[in-house]
Design an enzyme around this catalytic site. Sequence first.
Site, short mmCIF file in Angstrom:
data_model
loop_
_atom_site.label_atom_id
_atom_site.label_comp_id
_atom_site.label_asym_id
_atom_site.label_seq_id
_atom_site.Cartn_x
_atom_site.Cartn_y
_atom_site.Cartn_z
N GLY A 11 13.64 -46.25 35.55
CA GLY A 11 14.92 -46.89 35.85
C GLY A 11 15.61 -46.19 37.00
N LEU A 13 18.28 -44.23 37.19
CA LEU A 13 18.60 -42.82 37.00
C LEU A 13 17.34 -41.96 37.02
CD1 LEU A 13 20.54 -40.52 36.40
CD2 LEU A 13 20.45 -41.14 33.98
N ASP A 36 6.97 -44.74 24.79
CA ASP A 36 7.83 -45.60 23.99
C ASP A 36 8.63 -44.71 23.03
OD1 ASP A 36 9.03 -47.38 22.28
OD2 ASP A 36 7.18 -48.38 21.66
N VAL A 37 9.95 -44.63 23.24
CA VAL A 37 10.74 -43.71 22.43
C VAL A 37 10.84 -44.13 20.97
CG1 VAL A 37 12.13 -42.86 24.36
CG2 VAL A 37 12.92 -44.86 23.06
N ALA A 68 16.84 -46.75 27.38
CA ALA A 68 17.89 -47.51 26.70
C ALA A 68 17.62 -49.00 26.81
CB ALA A 68 19.27 -47.20 27.30
N TYR A 69 18.09 -49.72 25.81
CA TYR A 69 18.14 -51.19 25.87
C TYR A 69 19.51 -51.51 26.44
CZ TYR A 69 18.09 -56.06 24.23
OH TYR A 69 18.13 -57.43 24.15
N TYR A 133 25.61 -53.95 21.83
CA TYR A 133 25.14 -52.87 22.70
C TYR A 133 25.93 -51.59 22.43
CZ TYR A 133 24.66 -50.09 26.98
OH TYR A 133 24.47 -49.06 27.87
N LYS A 137 24.53 -47.97 20.88
CA LYS A 137 24.66 -46.72 21.62
C LYS A 137 25.47 -45.69 20.83
CE LYS A 137 23.37 -45.80 25.17
NZ LYS A 137 22.11 -45.11 25.55
#
Length: 295
Positions: A11, A13, A36-37, A68-69, A133, A137
């Site tokens: 991504g 970042l 894959d986390v 992250a999703y 979301y 988080k």
Amino acid sequence: MLTVLVPGGTGQLGRDLAALAGPEIEVVAPGSAELDVTSAGSVVAAVSALAERARETGRRPLVVNAAAYTAVDAAETEERRAFAVNADGPRVLAAACSSRRVPLIHMSTDYVFAGDADRPYEADDAIAPRSAYGRTKAAGEDAVLGSGASAWIVRTAWVYGTTGSNFVKTMTRLAAERDQVSVVDDQRGSPTWSADLAAGLLELGRSIVEKGGPSRRILHCTGGGETTWYWLARAVFEELGADPDRVRPCTTEEFPRLAPRPAYSVLSGAAWAEAGLTPLRPWREALRAYFAANR
């Protein structure tokens, strides 16, 4: 000397963290296809390999979780999937870091707040997410902080960079496609260039491995100052040499979305500065630098 594992490394970042790698910093930045986390076995293997590589090379290991999703609207109908990535994944990752004594920086978001404040949110303010979301988080933050790992939460907001989709890239595209663009002018936040954020995270990482890190476990890191999406869009047009008056203001009600957006999500950088970390530059200055670097 650092060896940094960045789940979600493909991504914006993750790519900027990798770009900052040099003689003193080694960055391993696998994408979700490689790491894959939500897979406990894969996470344990990756963290174990990180710890072993750091030991062999004489470096200090660090994990920066950028996985992250982030499909905010889709999360409203796919909350279970979002929860798996944003909460279950960090729980597994933090447990692996705890068992191998690897410090962890976990990225979070302004969406954990209600978005109805009238002054910047402090790191210790009560959270009250209003979207799926945001809820997932927030659950990820709880999982990390309750894991026993040496971990820090870094919340950020309005991130843009050269990779993937983001507001700045969208406005750049629309400037070439449309005569006029309507953008909401009643949502306030702090635009954050991912390259500046990456530099800040590496500074935090060095503080953690060299000095034990800040005593406060939740920090905010965004570009300096605040604005609205409308004024950010105008600034993008200015940097492109386009007429900013082609951007017209509208209200959130005129641009309905499935997930509620925070009306006010400015994050205070007080805890970041108190930790002795360098505040990110003002958002307008950063935007100018972004375009200078990407022309």
